[in-house]
Design a protein around this motif. Structure first.
Motif, PDB file in Angstrom:
ATOM      1  N   ILE A  99       0.836  -1.209   0.000  1.00  0.00           N
ATOM      2  CA  ILE A  99       0.000   0.000   0.000  1.00  0.00           C
ATOM      3  C   ILE A  99       0.865   1.251   0.000  1.00  0.00           C
ATOM      4  CG2 ILE A  99      -1.644   1.342   1.370  1.00  0.00           C
ATOM      5  CD1 ILE A  99      -2.861  -1.304   2.308  1.00  0.00           C
ATOM      6  N   CYS A 100       1.876   1.285   0.862  1.00  0.00           N
ATOM      7  CA  CYS A 100       2.702   2.492   0.980  1.00  0.00           C
ATOM      8  C   CYS A 100       3.469   2.793  -0.299  1.00  0.00           C
ATOM      9  CB  CYS A 100       3.655   2.348   2.160  1.00  0.00           C
ATOM     10  SG  CYS A 100       2.822   2.334   3.757  1.00  0.00           S
ATOM     11  N   HIS A 101       3.932   1.754  -0.990  1.00  0.00           N
ATOM     12  CA  HIS A 101       4.641   1.968  -2.255  1.00  0.00           C
ATOM     13  C   HIS A 101       3.779   2.760  -3.234  1.00  0.00           C
ATOM     14  CE1 HIS A 101       7.305  -1.823  -1.568  1.00  0.00           C
ATOM     15  NE2 HIS A 101       7.839  -0.753  -1.030  1.00  0.00           N
ATOM     16  N   LYS A 102       2.504   2.432  -3.297  1.00  0.00           N
ATOM     17  CA  LYS A 102       1.641   3.081  -4.284  1.00  0.00           C
ATOM     18  C   LYS A 102       0.975   4.342  -3.730  1.00  0.00           C
ATOM     19  CE  LYS A 102       2.307   0.046  -7.555  1.00  0.00           C
ATOM     20  NZ  LYS A 102       3.549  -0.589  -7.141  1.00  0.00           N
ATOM     21  N   LEU A 103       0.775   4.398  -2.407  1.00  0.00           N
ATOM     22  CA  LEU A 103       0.113   5.554  -1.794  1.00  0.00           C
ATOM     23  C   LEU A 103       0.988   6.798  -1.802  1.00  0.00           C
ATOM     24  CD1 LEU A 103      -1.911   7.070   0.070  1.00  0.00           C
ATOM     25  CD2 LEU A 103      -0.839   5.882   2.017  1.00  0.00           C
ATOM     26  N   ALA A 104       2.229   6.681  -1.378  1.00  0.00           N
ATOM     27  CA  ALA A 104       3.064   7.864  -1.151  1.00  0.00           C
ATOM     28  C   ALA A 104       3.225   8.732  -2.405  1.00  0.00           C
ATOM     29  CB  ALA A 104       4.419   7.449  -0.588  1.00  0.00           C
ATOM     30  N   PRO A 105       3.595   8.172  -3.566  1.00  0.00           N
ATOM     31  CA  PRO A 105       3.700   9.038  -4.743  1.00  0.00           C
ATOM     32  C   PRO A 105       2.350   9.543  -5.235  1.00  0.00           C
ATOM     33  CG  PRO A 105       4.149   6.753  -5.341  1.00  0.00           C
ATOM     34  CD  PRO A 105       4.068   6.804  -3.850  1.00  0.00           C
ATOM     35  N   LEU A 106       1.290   8.741  -5.084  1.00  0.00           N
ATOM     36  CA  LEU A 106      -0.030   9.177  -5.543  1.00  0.00           C
ATOM     37  C   LEU A 106      -0.533  10.343  -4.697  1.00  0.00           C
ATOM     38  CD1 LEU A 106      -2.197   8.399  -7.669  1.00  0.00           C
ATOM     39  CD2 LEU A 106      -3.306   7.031  -5.888  1.00  0.00           C
ATOM     40  N   ALA A 107      -0.273  10.308  -3.388  1.00  0.00           N
ATOM     41  CA  ALA A 107      -0.706  11.384  -2.491  1.00  0.00           C
ATOM     42  C   ALA A 107       0.344  12.484  -2.374  1.00  0.00           C
ATOM     43  CB  ALA A 107      -1.005  10.814  -1.108  1.00  0.00           C
ATOM     44  N   ASP A 108       1.472  12.294  -3.033  1.00  0.00           N
ATOM     45  CA  ASP A 108       2.580  13.252  -2.968  1.00  0.00           C
ATOM     46  C   ASP A 108       2.986  13.507  -1.517  1.00  0.00           C
ATOM     47  OD1 ASP A 108       4.550  14.939  -3.922  1.00  0.00           O
ATOM     48  OD2 ASP A 108       3.244  16.700  -3.989  1.00  0.00           O
ATOM     49  N   THR A 109       3.198  12.429  -0.787  1.00  0.00           N
ATOM     50  CA  THR A 109       3.624  12.522   0.602  1.00  0.00           C
ATOM     51  C   THR A 109       4.838  11.638   0.801  1.00  0.00           C
ATOM     52  OG1 THR A 109       2.815  12.428   2.888  1.00  0.00           O
ATOM     53  CG2 THR A 109       2.201  10.593   1.465  1.00  0.00           C
ATOM     54  N   SER A 110       5.495  11.754   1.933  1.00  0.00           N
ATOM     55  CA  SER A 110       6.699  10.962   2.182  1.00  0.00           C
ATOM     56  C   SER A 110       6.332   9.522   2.502  1.00  0.00           C
ATOM     57  CB  SER A 110       7.489  11.557   3.350  1.00  0.00           C
ATOM     58  OG  SER A 110       6.827  11.307   4.581  1.00  0.00           O
ATOM     59  N   HIS A 111       7.308   8.630   2.326  1.00  0.00           N
ATOM     60  CA  HIS A 111       7.081   7.218   2.629  1.00  0.00           C
ATOM     61  C   HIS A 111       6.817   7.039   4.126  1.00  0.00           C
ATOM     62  CE1 HIS A 111       7.136   2.992   1.704  1.00  0.00           C
ATOM     63  NE2 HIS A 111       8.155   2.743   2.516  1.00  0.00           N
ATOM     64  N   GLY A 112       7.504   7.832   4.954  1.00  0.00           N
ATOM     65  CA  GLY A 112       7.281   7.743   6.389  1.00  0.00           C
ATOM     66  C   GLY A 112       5.877   8.145   6.786  1.00  0.00           C
ATOM     67  N   GLU A 113       5.358   9.214   6.188  1.00  0.00           N
ATOM     68  CA  GLU A 113       3.998   9.646   6.506  1.00  0.00           C
ATOM     69  C   GLU A 113       2.971   8.639   6.006  1.00  0.00           C
ATOM     70  OE1 GLU A 113       3.970  13.632   4.894  1.00  0.00           O
ATOM     71  OE2 GLU A 113       4.267  14.470   6.905  1.00  0.00           O
ATOM     72  N   ALA A 114       3.237   8.033   4.858  1.00  0.00           N
ATOM     73  CA  ALA A 114       2.344   6.988   4.358  1.00  0.00           C
ATOM     74  C   ALA A 114       2.332   5.802   5.313  1.00  0.00           C
ATOM     75  CB  ALA A 114       2.779   6.550   2.961  1.00  0.00           C
ATOM     76  N   ASN A 115       3.504   5.392   5.781  1.00  0.00           N
ATOM     77  CA  ASN A 115       3.589   4.288   6.743  1.00  0.00           C
ATOM     78  C   ASN A 115       2.799   4.595   8.004  1.00  0.00           C
ATOM     79  OD1 ASN A 115       5.742   1.875   6.440  1.00  0.00           O
ATOM     80  ND2 ASN A 115       6.360   3.582   5.146  1.00  0.00           N
ATOM     81  N   THR A 116       2.927   5.809   8.490  1.00  0.00           N
ATOM     82  CA  THR A 116       2.264   6.200   9.736  1.00  0.00           C
ATOM     83  C   THR A 116       0.756   6.095   9.624  1.00  0.00           C
ATOM     84  OG1 THR A 116       4.092   7.725  10.212  1.00  0.00           O
ATOM     85  CG2 THR A 116       2.042   8.046  11.429  1.00  0.00           C
ATOM     86  N   ALA A 117       0.206   6.569   8.506  1.00  0.00           N
ATOM     87  CA  ALA A 117      -1.247   6.581   8.339  1.00  0.00           C
ATOM     88  C   ALA A 117      -1.819   5.191   8.096  1.00  0.00           C
ATOM     89  CB  ALA A 117      -1.620   7.508   7.178  1.00  0.00           C
ATOM     90  N   VAL A 118      -1.040   4.298   7.521  1.00  0.00           N
ATOM     91  CA  VAL A 118      -1.559   2.992   7.093  1.00  0.00           C
ATOM     92  C   VAL A 118      -1.328   1.885   8.113  1.00  0.00           C
ATOM     93  CG1 VAL A 118      -1.231   1.160   5.364  1.00  0.00           C
ATOM     94  CG2 VAL A 118      -1.389   3.545   4.642  1.00  0.00           C
ATOM     95  N   LEU A 119      -0.204   1.939   8.837  1.00  0.00           N
ATOM     96  CA  LEU A 119       0.242   0.790   9.632  1.00  0.00           C
ATOM     97  C   LEU A 119      -0.802   0.264  10.625  1.00  0.00           C
ATOM     98  CD1 LEU A 119       2.446  -1.225  10.300  1.00  0.00           C
ATOM     99  CD2 LEU A 119       3.495   0.484  11.809  1.00  0.00           C
ATOM    100  N   PRO A 120      -1.430   1.091  11.461  1.00  0.00           N
ATOM    101  CA  PRO A 120      -2.396   0.516  12.411  1.00  0.00           C
ATOM    102  C   PRO A 120      -3.544  -0.222  11.730  1.00  0.00           C
ATOM    103  CG  PRO A 120      -1.823   2.763  13.036  1.00  0.00           C
ATOM    104  CD  PRO A 120      -1.264   2.545  11.665  1.00  0.00           C
ATOM    105  N   HIS A 121      -3.963   0.256  10.569  1.00  0.00           N
ATOM    106  CA  HIS A 121      -5.100  -0.349   9.867  1.00  0.00           C
ATOM    107  C   HIS A 121      -4.714  -1.692   9.246  1.00  0.00           C
ATOM    108  CE1 HIS A 121      -7.227   3.422  10.460  1.00  0.00           C
ATOM    109  NE2 HIS A 121      -6.126   4.026  10.062  1.00  0.00           N
ATOM    110  N   VAL A 122      -3.496  -1.781   8.716  1.00  0.00           N
ATOM    111  CA  VAL A 122      -3.052  -3.058   8.147  1.00  0.00           C
ATOM    112  C   VAL A 122      -2.830  -4.085   9.249  1.00  0.00           C
ATOM    113  CG1 VAL A 122      -1.231  -4.221   6.844  1.00  0.00           C
ATOM    114  CG2 VAL A 122      -2.044  -1.986   6.103  1.00  0.00           C
ATOM    115  N   LEU A 123      -2.291  -3.655  10.380  1.00  0.00           N
ATOM    116  CA  LEU A 123      -2.101  -4.595  11.488  1.00  0.00           C
ATOM    117  C   LEU A 123      -3.447  -5.100  11.998  1.00  0.00           C
ATOM    118  CD1 LEU A 123       0.802  -2.943  13.525  1.00  0.00           C
ATOM    119  CD2 LEU A 123       0.935  -4.838  11.902  1.00  0.00           C
TER     120      LEU A 123
END
Length: 385
Positions: A266-290
């Motif tokens: 998810i983060c690979h495809k989210l970060a460039p599409l949302a024009d955000t950093s990989h770290g910020e993408a990880n932060t927003a997604v991680l609890p939901h994937v877990l």
């Protein structure tokens, strides 16, 4: 015990404060006399790069070509710069984008401009359309974040349509990694915690990946303990990055064999599409994937909780999952990071396209919960939005 195979790239690690101050002998041992130093424009004008370059062997050239998400076109331009410099080694200075771009430059220098055909494809069983044949220049990495990208043979380059291509080649893991905590001393808190979330995600995914080994799991547990302890100490005012940097290395070492799964897909495809950093993408997604994955791996959930200092004795699995995700969200909020996709500027109408892109990711093959359709991913994204 189930039989397993565990391999690791040829790699040397220098760890310690000031370890980046003089790299002449380590580079000479690698046969590097004309290094190309890959970094961002900001890093190129800062004190660290100038001091490091002054102590490199031979004739070094600084190329400040690093941009967020390592554009494919930048890798091709960097290869031409390396060719003109007659580089015999590549040094990356920075975070995940710097490491990925350095790998892309090395690959394009060896194989020419058509490297997109070497990207991994899910429809080919996570294999490329063709196999690399040319030899690679040695890579040296000086990380300034907790991404751990320098450790692994995997990396990504981003096309002009914001689509990340995933590559994997054992020759592109750094031959020399210099872990100098002083290089992180002035890192902004938000950036450091964001890249720390990425490193934590490496540990979580390594622990539940279908490709995990007993060795990768040991690395992931130790990495998770060090990262969580270091991030909590940082939040409490302890500025030391020693534990964090070592934890990030262990996290990266864990996914060399275990690989990453749904979260990073998810983060690979989210970060460039949302024009955000990989770290910020990880932060927003991680609890939901877990929350999605951990019910499929209760044993690993206990190990994760214990590594984070959560008492797991007689606790139901659902309670452990809730406590893990709550603590991750609380850490993000303390650092001023966003915890929802909509807060990253992603419109709800983009979730369909994002889900379709994620469904092409090769890492889905290693996820503990089977991913049969883009609709499953879309439902998860809606919960994260």
């Amino acid at each position: 015990m189930v039989p397993f195979t565990h391999g690791f790239p040829q790699q040397q690690v220098l760890f310690g404060r000031g370890s980046a101050s003089d790299l002449r002998e380590p580079l000479e041992r690698l046969g590097v006399a004309r290094p190309l130093v890959v970094c961002s424009p900001r890093a190129a004008s800062g004190p660290h790069v100038a001091a490091i370059v002054a102590r490199l062997p031979g004739t070094a050239q600084v190329w400040p070509g690093v941009q967020t998400h390592a554009p494919l076109e930048s890798a091709l331009r960097g290869a031409e710069v390396a060719r003109l410099h007659r580089a015999d080694g590549i040094v990356s200075f920075g975070g995940g984008s710097a490491s990925d771009l350095a790998k892309g430059v090395a690959l394009a220098l060896a194989e020419g401009p058509g490297i997109e055909s070497l990207a991994l494809r899910r429809d080919r069983g996570a294999s490329p359309a063709r196999v690399r044949t040319a030899p690679m220049l040695p890579l040296v990495a000086l990380p300034t974040t907790l991404s751990g990208a320098e450790v692994t043979p995997g990396f990504s380059l981003t096309r002009s349509d914001a689509y990340k291509l995933i590559f994997r080649d054992s020759a592109l893991a750094a031959r020399l990694i210099v872990l100098d905590p002083l290089l992180l001393a002035d890192a902004p808190e938000r950036m450091l915690v964001g890249s720390g979330m990425n490193a934590l995600a490496h540990c979580f995914e390594a622990l539940y990946s279908k490709a995990r080994t007993p060795i990768s799991s040991l690395l992931a547990v130790d990495g998770l303990q060090r990262l969580w302890r270091g991030l909590e100490q940082r939040a409490g005012g302890n500025a030391s990055a020693d534990e964090l940097l070592l934890g990030a290395y262990l996290a990266g070492a864990a996914i060399v064999n275990a690989r990453t799964a749904l979260h990073h897909a998810i983060c690979h495809k989210l970060a460039p599409l949302a024009d955000t950093s990989h770290g910020e993408a990880n932060t927003a997604v991680l609890p939901h994937v877990l929350a999605f994955n951990l019910p499929y791996c209760p044993g690993e959930t206990v190990r994760m909780a214990q590594a984070m200092g959560i008492s797991a004795a007689d606790e139901p699995a659902a309670s452990l999952v809730a406590e893990i995700t709550t603590r991750l969200s609380a850490l993000a909020l303390r650092a001023g990071l966003q915890t929802r996709l909509r807060e990253l500027g992603l419109d709800r109408s983009q979730l369909d396209e994002l889900a379709r892109r994620v469904f092409t990711e090769p890492g889905l093959a290693f996820n503990p919960a089977e991913i049969h359709s883009a609709e499953q991913i879309h439902e998860l994204l809606c919960r994260a939005w």
